[in-house]
Design a protein around this motif. Structure first.
Motif, PDB file in Angstrom:
ATOM      1  N   GLU A   1      17.114 -17.420   0.082  1.00  0.00           N
ATOM      2  CA  GLU A   1      16.064 -16.689  -0.608  1.00  0.00           C
ATOM      3  C   GLU A   1      14.887 -16.587   0.341  1.00  0.00           C
ATOM      4  OE1 GLU A   1      14.908 -17.301  -4.562  1.00  0.00           O
ATOM      5  OE2 GLU A   1      16.835 -18.125  -5.163  1.00  0.00           O
ATOM      6  N   ARG A   2      14.552 -15.368   0.699  1.00  0.00           N
ATOM      7  CA  ARG A   2      13.449 -15.133   1.621  1.00  0.00           C
ATOM      8  C   ARG A   2      12.328 -14.413   0.885  1.00  0.00           C
ATOM      9  NH1 ARG A   2      17.304 -13.049   6.397  1.00  0.00           N
ATOM     10  NH2 ARG A   2      18.124 -15.084   6.964  1.00  0.00           N
ATOM     11  N   ARG A   3      11.107 -14.836   1.166  1.00  0.00           N
ATOM     12  CA  ARG A   3       9.948 -14.165   0.577  1.00  0.00           C
ATOM     13  C   ARG A   3       9.790 -12.791   1.224  1.00  0.00           C
ATOM     14  NH1 ARG A   3       6.140 -19.416   0.998  1.00  0.00           N
ATOM     15  NH2 ARG A   3       7.552 -19.734   2.727  1.00  0.00           N
ATOM     16  N   GLN A   4       9.446 -11.818   0.407  1.00  0.00           N
ATOM     17  CA  GLN A   4       9.278 -10.451   0.885  1.00  0.00           C
ATOM     18  C   GLN A   4       7.950 -10.300   1.621  1.00  0.00           C
ATOM     19  OE1 GLN A   4      11.572  -7.838   0.602  1.00  0.00           O
ATOM     20  NE2 GLN A   4      12.819  -9.611   0.114  1.00  0.00           N
ATOM     21  N   GLY A   5       7.947  -9.381   2.569  1.00  0.00           N
ATOM     22  CA  GLY A   5       6.735  -9.081   3.315  1.00  0.00           C
ATOM     23  C   GLY A   5       5.790  -8.214   2.502  1.00  0.00           C
ATOM     24  N   PRO A   6       4.653  -7.904   3.067  1.00  0.00           N
ATOM     25  CA  PRO A   6       3.673  -7.085   2.351  1.00  0.00           C
ATOM     26  C   PRO A   6       4.180  -5.664   2.138  1.00  0.00           C
ATOM     27  CG  PRO A   6       2.993  -7.449   4.623  1.00  0.00           C
ATOM     28  CD  PRO A   6       4.217  -8.277   4.404  1.00  0.00           C
ATOM     29  N   LYS A   7       3.725  -5.044   1.077  1.00  0.00           N
ATOM     30  CA  LYS A   7       4.089  -3.668   0.756  1.00  0.00           C
ATOM     31  C   LYS A   7       2.874  -2.777   1.009  1.00  0.00           C
ATOM     32  CE  LYS A   7       8.110  -4.784  -0.948  1.00  0.00           C
ATOM     33  NZ  LYS A   7       9.184  -4.856  -0.027  1.00  0.00           N
ATOM     34  N   ALA A   8       3.028  -1.820   1.899  1.00  0.00           N
ATOM     35  CA  ALA A   8       1.934  -0.900   2.218  1.00  0.00           C
ATOM     36  C   ALA A   8       1.758   0.115   1.093  1.00  0.00           C
ATOM     37  CB  ALA A   8       2.229  -0.185   3.528  1.00  0.00           C
ATOM     38  N   ARG A   9       0.500   0.417   0.797  1.00  0.00           N
ATOM     39  CA  ARG A   9       0.197   1.456  -0.190  1.00  0.00           C
ATOM     40  C   ARG A   9      -1.042   2.220   0.281  1.00  0.00           C
ATOM     41  NH1 ARG A   9      -2.035  -3.140  -2.156  1.00  0.00           N
ATOM     42  NH2 ARG A   9      -4.099  -2.933  -3.038  1.00  0.00           N
ATOM     43  N   SER A  10      -1.210   3.399  -0.241  1.00  0.00           N
ATOM     44  CA  SER A  10      -2.339   4.268   0.116  1.00  0.00           C
ATOM     45  C   SER A  10      -2.418   4.470   1.629  1.00  0.00           C
ATOM     46  CB  SER A  10      -3.657   3.681  -0.404  1.00  0.00           C
ATOM     47  OG  SER A  10      -3.619   3.486  -1.787  1.00  0.00           O
ATOM     48  N   LYS A  11      -1.301   4.877   2.206  1.00  0.00           N
ATOM     49  CA  LYS A  11      -1.232   5.048   3.666  1.00  0.00           C
ATOM     50  C   LYS A  11      -1.999   6.292   4.118  1.00  0.00           C
ATOM     51  CE  LYS A  11       3.430   3.396   3.511  1.00  0.00           C
ATOM     52  NZ  LYS A  11       4.810   3.768   3.732  1.00  0.00           N
ATOM     53  N   TRP A  12      -2.665   6.129   5.249  1.00  0.00           N
ATOM     54  CA  TRP A  12      -3.357   7.226   5.922  1.00  0.00           C
ATOM     55  C   TRP A  12      -2.923   7.183   7.382  1.00  0.00           C
ATOM     56  CZ3 TRP A  12      -6.704   7.204  10.071  1.00  0.00           C
ATOM     57  CH2 TRP A  12      -7.447   8.374  10.301  1.00  0.00           C
ATOM     58  N   LEU A  13      -2.441   8.305   7.896  1.00  0.00           N
ATOM     59  CA  LEU A  13      -1.914   8.357   9.259  1.00  0.00           C
ATOM     60  C   LEU A  13      -2.631   9.420  10.065  1.00  0.00           C
ATOM     61  CD1 LEU A  13       1.838   8.417   8.230  1.00  0.00           C
ATOM     62  CD2 LEU A  13       0.542   6.412   8.938  1.00  0.00           C
ATOM     63  N   CYS A  14      -2.760   9.164  11.371  1.00  0.00           N
ATOM     64  CA  CYS A  14      -3.303  10.175  12.271  1.00  0.00           C
ATOM     65  C   CYS A  14      -2.640  10.004  13.627  1.00  0.00           C
ATOM     66  CB  CYS A  14      -4.818  10.072  12.393  1.00  0.00           C
ATOM     67  SG  CYS A  14      -5.415   8.620  13.285  1.00  0.00           S
ATOM     68  N   GLY A  15      -2.724  11.031  14.411  1.00  0.00           N
ATOM     69  CA  GLY A  15      -2.178  10.972  15.757  1.00  0.00           C
ATOM     70  C   GLY A  15      -2.614  12.195  16.530  1.00  0.00           C
ATOM     71  N   SER A  16      -2.679  12.052  17.843  1.00  0.00           N
ATOM     72  CA  SER A  16      -3.106  13.183  18.647  1.00  0.00           C
ATOM     73  C   SER A  16      -2.627  13.050  20.079  1.00  0.00           C
ATOM     74  CB  SER A  16      -4.630  13.290  18.638  1.00  0.00           C
ATOM     75  OG  SER A  16      -5.047  14.405  19.403  1.00  0.00           O
ATOM     76  N   VAL A  17      -2.313  14.180  20.659  1.00  0.00           N
ATOM     77  CA  VAL A  17      -2.078  14.245  22.105  1.00  0.00           C
ATOM     78  C   VAL A  17      -3.285  14.880  22.782  1.00  0.00           C
ATOM     79  CG1 VAL A  17       0.435  14.290  21.980  1.00  0.00           C
ATOM     80  CG2 VAL A  17      -0.836  16.441  21.912  1.00  0.00           C
ATOM     81  N   ASN A  18      -4.206  15.423  21.992  1.00  0.00           N
ATOM     82  CA  ASN A  18      -5.402  16.061  22.534  1.00  0.00           C
ATOM     83  C   ASN A  18      -6.607  15.129  22.554  1.00  0.00           C
ATOM     84  OD1 ASN A  18      -4.163  18.605  22.972  1.00  0.00           O
ATOM     85  ND2 ASN A  18      -4.385  19.071  20.803  1.00  0.00           N
ATOM     86  N   ASP A  19      -6.809  14.393  21.455  1.00  0.00           N
ATOM     87  CA  ASP A  19      -7.941  13.476  21.378  1.00  0.00           C
ATOM     88  C   ASP A  19      -7.686  12.260  22.257  1.00  0.00           C
ATOM     89  OD1 ASP A  19      -9.074  15.192  19.532  1.00  0.00           O
ATOM     90  OD2 ASP A  19      -8.438  14.005  17.799  1.00  0.00           O
ATOM     91  N   THR A  20      -8.759  11.666  22.725  1.00  0.00           N
ATOM     92  CA  THR A  20      -8.619  10.451  23.527  1.00  0.00           C
ATOM     93  C   THR A  20      -8.244   9.281  22.620  1.00  0.00           C
ATOM     94  OG1 THR A  20     -10.925   9.785  23.257  1.00  0.00           O
ATOM     95  CG2 THR A  20     -10.412  11.265  25.128  1.00  0.00           C
TER      96      THR A  20
END
Length: 121
Positions: A37-56
């Protein structure tokens, strides 16, 4: 190279090493039908993502901190940052945190740490 960022909420989920990586003597025993029996890890909620090849990378890190500060303007919750180990990124994160007066816990991705160690060897 792209720089990616993510912000999400998660309740703390304390675990031990055995909850994450079982030793050879603790593997599930399919023959006897027993399972650890293993304890579960945290569950992510309300995710916000960003990424860029243009911005530094500095601009992406600032955007991530903007989003985190929007969610926790009083800096009352723990802020945890996962980074791949690039010194440049860690320096940017520390500088942004200092500028905003927030404490961050920096976690370096183990896979990337092993890669750096392999190269050094």
């Amino acid at each position: 190279m792209a720089t990616l960022g993510a912000v999400y909420d998660a309740e703390p989920a304390p675990r031990t090493v055995d909850d994450i990586i079982a030793g050879p003597d603790q593997q599930d025993d399919a023959v006897h039908g027993t399972a650890l029996e293993r304890r579960q890890g945290p569950k992510a909620r309300s995710k916000w993502l960003c990424g860029s090849v243009n911005d530094t990378a500095a601009q992406v890190v600032a955007a991530v901190f903007d989003q985190a500060e929007h969610r926790d303007p009083g800096h009352r919750r723990p802020w945890v940052v996962l980074v791949d180990g690039a010194h440049h990124q860690i320096d940017l994160i520390k500088a942004e945190a200092q500028q905003r007066g927030v404490d961050v816990h920096v976690i370096v991705d183990l896979v990337h740490v092993l890669e750096y160690l392999w190269r050094a060897a």
